[in-house]
Design an enzyme around this catalytic site. Structure first.
Site, PDB file in Angstrom:
ATOM      1  N   GLU A  68      42.524 -32.989 109.885  1.00 35.31           N
ATOM      2  CA  GLU A  68      41.980 -32.171 108.527  1.00 35.31           C
ATOM      3  C   GLU A  68      41.410 -32.311 107.980  1.00 35.31           C
ATOM      4  OE1 GLU A  68      45.735 -34.597 106.510  1.00 35.31           O
ATOM      5  OE2 GLU A  68      44.889 -34.152 109.235  1.00 35.31           O
ATOM      6  N   GLU A  86      45.581 -27.400 110.903  1.00 34.65           N
ATOM      7  CA  GLU A  86      44.598 -27.880 109.509  1.00 34.65           C
ATOM      8  C   GLU A  86      43.625 -27.464 108.986  1.00 34.65           C
ATOM      9  OE1 GLU A  86      45.303 -31.262 110.740  1.00 34.65           O
ATOM     10  OE2 GLU A  86      45.508 -30.928 113.011  1.00 34.65           O
TER      11      GLU A  86
END
Length: 470
Positions: A361, A395
């Site tokens: 992420e 994410e």
């Protein structure tokens, strides 16, 4: 990595005699060299020792083997002597004893970093990394040593407030760079290092695979890029300049917004990036290589236009349509349900087949393994489409609900998103099934640990089945 463990010191064979079993060919070569170079005295002694016995057996035993046979026996004995001498000289590599780190020993850092300016000169043989850090003490007036993490780095130079440090001003070992007597106030620290991404088989930090440069800095990979306080409580704003050969690496990506790009001499080009929001170093990302993008835009509820790009190898580009739909759906859902609007002008996703994690992420530059992004109607099932929707959303949701330290909250958000976009009942059954089949057995086994463990040896060990959906 497999290790050979001796169960007892009282075994009939020793570690020394095991050398031949573990690595016979090098041992024989070394033995031969030692037979010719290092055993002259042993050969003379052995010749005197064998001569009487040979003569006696020739007289008393007509069937005694030939002289060539004696030479073979002698050679084996000589090599045996040489092998023992060699084994004495061979020292087993010293392995670091695992060090247990306790929560009770946590201390706030002596120094914080306000801004970090990174420059990467990507090369085929090596990469030069220049970092300029604006440092300030946690306690005004403090001048404690500044300890920076570093691994597999070649230090080129250090400058403090523009002045080169002498060797007596710092201490360097395999894991740390320590500035012994830094100024008591704020100062600039510039460090130049050389790294070798093409040899980085750990796939942590900056590495090169399939012709592309890529990063993975969670949990402790940034220390393989430059010397830094590689810990999540050090938050800083980053600017990044990437320089590389334009024909080999036409795409240069990092976190934040693209400030400027252009051509340089000798067929090179550059890209300047800025992330205006503070982040820990393990959310830093860089990608450079031969990629193509699917482009789209998203207009936020306040009227800002955000550029969206999904980067893949050229052959995979047609399979990214559903991923783009999922990203736009996640951005809209986050606004409608949580009132959270995306806070940058650009959002990049990179999907490559050899990314070592499932997905990461990194702020505004999410990196995925291709299997979590690509789908085509000819081969993908409904479950594949649902999985891509969930992981793309997950994410993206990290952008507002923190990094992996807040993983549980982000998982809850992606579960709610998938439930609203599909069937809430089906999603709930799938989540409970995953808990029963994976999480519960793990939590009942040796890999179980509390949410807030009192100690750890290696931070990567926390990445267990709780992250199967990521």
């Amino acid at each position: 990595m497999a290790r050979f463990v001796l169960p007892s010191k009282t075994l009939a064979f020793s570690k020394r005699s095991l050398l031949g079993l573990i690595s016979p060919v090098p041992l024989q070569l070394n033995c031969s060299v030692n037979c010719f170079q290092n055993t002259a005295k042993s050969t003379i002694r052995l010749r005197h020792f064998l001569a009487p016995e040979v003569n006696l057996r020739r007289k008393c035993c007509p069937l005694f083997p030939s002289v060539s046979r004696i030479k073979q026996v002698k050679k084996r004995l000589i090599c045996s002597v040489a092998t023992e001498d060699l084994a004495k000289e061979v020292q087993e590599p010293k392995m670091e004893t695992p060090k247990e780190i306790f929560l009770k020993d946590y201390k706030m850092p002596d120094y914080y970093f306000d801004t970090v300016a990174l420059k990467f000169a990507l090369g085929e043989e090596s990469t030069i990394v220049t970092s300029k850090i604006y440092v300030f003490p946690r306690v005004e007036g403090s001048s404690a040593p500044l300890v920076l993490d570093g691994q597999d780095l070649s230090l080129i130079s250090i400058q403090l407030n523009g002045k080169a440090l002498k060797e007596e001003d710092y201490r360097l070992d395999a894991r740390h760079l320590t500035i012994l007597s830094p100024p008591s106030g704020r100062y600039d620290l510039e460090i130049v290092t050389e790294i070798y991404p093409q040899n980085n088989t750990s796939l942590e930090g900056l590495y090169k695979s399939s012709g592309n440069f890529c990063t993975q800095c969670e949990a402790e990979g940034f220390r393989k890029i430059t010397f830094y306080q590689d810990r999540p409580d050090i938050m800083a704003k980053y600017t990044v300049r990437i320089e590389a050969d334009k024909s080999l690496y036409p795409v240069l990506l990092s976190n934040g917004n693209l400030l400027e790009e252009g051509d340089l001499e000798n067929g090179k080009h550059y890209a300047d990036w800025e992330d205006p929001f503070k982040k820990p170093c393990y959310l830093f990302a860089l990608v450079a290589g031969q990629l193509q993008s699917r482009d789209d835009t998203f207009t936020t509820r306040s009227g800002r236009k955000v550029s969206l790009r999904i980067w893949t190898p050229a052959d995979d580009l047609p399979k990214t349509a559903h991923a783009m739909y999922s990203l736009k759906a996640a951005m809209k859902w986050d606004e409608d349900v949580f009132g959270l609007e995306y806070d940058l002008d650009l959002f990049n996703i990179v999907a490559v087949p050899d990314f070592n994690m499932g997905a990461m992420e990194n702020k505004s530059l999410n990196i995925f393994n291709s299997k979590l992004v690509l789908a085509s109607p000819e081969t993908a099932s409904d479950a594949d489409y649902a999985a891509i929707l969930g992981v793309i959303g997950h994410e993206y949701f990290h952008n507002w609900t923190g990094n992996s330290l807040k993983e549980g909250l982000t998982v809850f958000r992606d579960q709610e998103f998938s439930s609203d976009m599909g069937s809430r009942t089906v999603k709930r059954v799938a989540d409970v099934s995953k808990l029963r089949n994976y999480q519960f057995p793990q939590d009942a086994g040796p890999m179980a640990h509390p949410v807030r463990p009192h100690s750890y040896i290696k931070m990567d060990n926390f990445y267990t089945g709780k992250f199967l959906s990521i």
